[in-house]
Design an enzyme around this catalytic site. Sequence first.
Site, mmCIF file in Angstrom:
data_model
loop_
_atom_site.group_PDB
_atom_site.id
_atom_site.type_symbol
_atom_site.label_atom_id
_atom_site.label_comp_id
_atom_site.label_asym_id
_atom_site.label_seq_id
_atom_site.Cartn_x
_atom_site.Cartn_y
_atom_site.Cartn_z
ATOM 1 N N CYS A 86 0.433 -1.275 0.339
ATOM 2 C CA CYS A 86 -0.201 -0.250 -0.125
ATOM 3 C C CYS A 86 1.009 1.408 -0.050
ATOM 4 O O CYS A 86 1.099 1.778 1.120
ATOM 5 C CB CYS A 86 -1.087 0.207 1.270
ATOM 6 N N CYS A 229 -4.984 6.251 -3.517
ATOM 7 C CA CYS A 229 -5.165 4.640 -3.453
ATOM 8 C C CYS A 229 -2.648 5.130 -4.240
ATOM 9 O O CYS A 229 -2.671 5.268 -5.856
ATOM 10 C CB CYS A 229 -5.095 3.347 -5.171
#
Length: 287
Positions: A86, A229
């Site tokens: 991530c 993101c």
Amino acid sequence: MPQTIAFTKGHGTGNDFVIVPDEDGLLALADDQVAALCDRRFGIGADGILRVVRSRAIPEGADAAAAGAEWFMDYRNADGSPAEMCGNGIRVYLRYLLDSGLATLADTETILIGTRNGPLPMTHSDLGFEVDLGHFRIEPDEPLVRAKGLPVARPGLGVDVGNPHVVVALPSHDELEGLDLTYAPQLAPEPPRGANVEFVVPADPLVRDGVGMIRMRVFERGVGETLSCGTGVAAAALAVRHWAGAAAPDRWRVEVPGGVLGVRMVDGHVLLSGPATLVFSGEVALA
């Protein structure tokens, strides 16, 4: 009695996380417990969980520990499923390590953070922190992507930056804003591991002062639409660079609903930079 744990809430350009300290790897969070913590009505609310654990304390951290990474980012999506990486989360993770005194990082230093995609080097940057996501891969297939609000299915480009993405180019900001990402986009064929899906619109002009400029929205597997993101930003920049051809720049600025992130391509690696903010801390009883 329910178990009570400490937590900190943080975000990177609006992509938010519950950070759970578990230095010695003693806490086993079930998928439904992760989902309860991430629930925005009945829990703390977040796009995912960052468990702060020493690499040597969990089996997934063995390679990271051998490489010299003391800390491992155990990242779980909001539905409890584990993810390889991530890009926003790892910056928030590092911010937590520094602010809590678990690690130090001078302006000219590099720190390794363990992930399921291997140990990744991080440094300070003008936007906050920068992480070297490593080698990337442009996939040969172009799955068709259907999304609510798109008049017709569009081809997507597969990009792997440690986790899988499919990037779709759109012709206008109106079409980007008209997407209804409360519904999951449908991919045909569906990638074996699933994929995050990014919808991008190039700026006009595409390149300003040697920097490529794009806007993006994203639907993350296991989460839904998020304000940002990190790995998706990197994948989107790589896809537009691929489409633009040999003259395309190696530096990009990507606007997402939660802010702006930077992307660089250096020697076959892709690097992501951006801010990281800690919001509040507390204690919570596990479901």
